[in-house]
Design an enzyme around this catalytic site. Sequence first.
Site, PDB file in Angstrom:
ATOM      1  N   SER A   3       5.435  31.368  25.772  1.00 45.35           N
ATOM      2  CA  SER A   3       5.968  32.582  25.149  1.00 45.35           C
ATOM      3  C   SER A   3       6.395  32.335  23.715  1.00 45.35           C
ATOM      4  O   SER A   3       6.541  31.195  23.259  1.00 45.35           O
ATOM      5  CB  SER A   3       7.156  33.132  25.944  1.00 45.35           C
ATOM      6  N   VAL A   4       6.657  33.436  23.027  1.00 40.20           N
ATOM      7  CA  VAL A   4       7.123  33.398  21.641  1.00 40.20           C
ATOM      8  C   VAL A   4       8.487  32.717  21.537  1.00 40.20           C
ATOM      9  O   VAL A   4       8.866  32.222  20.470  1.00 40.20           O
ATOM     10  CB  VAL A   4       7.186  34.840  21.082  1.00 40.20           C
ATOM     11  N   LYS A   5       9.221  32.654  22.642  1.00 35.71           N
ATOM     12  CA  LYS A   5      10.568  32.092  22.607  1.00 35.71           C
ATOM     13  C   LYS A   5      10.583  30.572  22.504  1.00 35.71           C
ATOM     14  O   LYS A   5      11.650  29.989  22.259  1.00 35.71           O
ATOM     15  CB  LYS A   5      11.343  32.545  23.851  1.00 35.71           C
ATOM     16  N   ASP A   6       9.431  29.928  22.688  1.00 36.02           N
ATOM     17  CA  ASP A   6       9.388  28.477  22.470  1.00 36.02           C
ATOM     18  C   ASP A   6       9.867  28.136  21.061  1.00 36.02           C
ATOM     19  O   ASP A   6      10.548  27.131  20.840  1.00 36.02           O
ATOM     20  CB  ASP A   6       7.951  27.949  22.612  1.00 36.02           C
TER      21      ASP A   6
END
Length: 473
Positions: A42-45
């Site tokens: 995900s983008v949250k990495d």
Amino acid sequence: MDVHESLLELIGDTPLVRLRTPGDDHSARLYAKLEYLSVGGSVKDRIALRMIEDAERRGLLKPGGTVVEASSGNTGVGLALVAAAKGYRAVIVIPDKTSAEKAATLRALGAEVVVRPGMLPIDHPDQVVNTATRLAAEIPGGWMAAQYDNPANPEAHYATTGPEIWQQTEGRITHLVCCVGTGGTISGTGRYLKEVSGGGVRVIGADPDSSVYSGGDGRPYFVEAAGRWRHPETPEDCWPASFHQEVVDEILPVTDRESIMTIRRTARESGLLVGGSAGTALAAARRVAAGLGPDDLVVAVLPDSGKQYLSKYFDDGWLLRLGFLDGDPATVRVADALTDGERARPLPYLHRHRTVGEALAELRAREAAGAEPVLPAGPAPVGPSRRPTAPELVGAVRLVELDEAVAAGRVGPDQSLDEQLGAPLPQFGGGESAEQALATLRSAPDATAVVLHDGHAVGLVTEEQLRAALGRP
């Protein structure tokens, strides 16, 4: 050798892929930024790595420490992954609406998962953020990532996501479309693209239509990892410091149904299996691209993978139960038992903090009118026409039970109804089979159920109405 020394080097640097639709030769080019191809999915990495490294530099997180966060799943997964790679313990607090796949992923990465009710006002001690904050203070060496207010959140996207998109499009991007959750992705990426383009890039937020960001009333919605809901009993709602509103030019509301149907169609037509918030971004981006010309280039950021939601958005049974699918028109469905007038009127339900006396008066009036003396109960409505969502209907009030409690002296007429709630009424999606719903109601204590459409309660249906719709005596 073309190798990496750590999986942390695989965070970000995600590809762009063009999305084609009939007639798009005459409209703007639309590209999707596939953030689910980052190593953690995900983008949250990106923000997980940035926040942890920033905390290390500032001495807030030390060897042997514990990373603590409140998350709907993706930030928690990113933090758990980075924590595992760096040797930290991770404790992630998630709301109970989080998909089973996300919770399982967190546990697989070694994180300790704490589940709290998602339907609590912001000042409740067991609310997810308050729980995480308390745990971070109690655990020796604990550090709260605080993604909603951590400056490292938008800075991660300013340093990585924005430059990647600019380079990948060779500076031709004209419009960026992102969901707004914590606000970090759209704020950091948008700020970079505006600066490097001299203000030429327009930044557009995509938001669930009931989210307060896009002017909604804050009622719950069913797309995870996007928007901002507001509990009706929350006195004041402060937006995240990670969301820089001045960067965003416009926010487009998107319904849950449109988001969900967009990702289901995209998976089957383009082979892209993405999550619900990606559907929100894609639906808004398609709307934007349709109004532009061939010289424009739109990039939509798709935050995560649909593999995290196989038990929800891609499960026909789940969608049918919540009323997101309309069912088989060749059969009699639950919604067919409701009259047009019943569908148009707001659902009758009791505010859980009304008095016992007020509830008794309303239930007796229903009984006198020939209706079943039972009503669902939930939080205070925001407006007179507001329809509560399925998760908000936390119980039911029954005339027989309430009369017994008053007669036995267990409760007085001026006391709050909150402690007298019984089991919730059965709930059926409007597209479900009326035959199957009738079979369920036969064995239920009440002859009344709640009917859902797109996750919202739109009416009450009785066993008698279902029989009539099926042509039964």
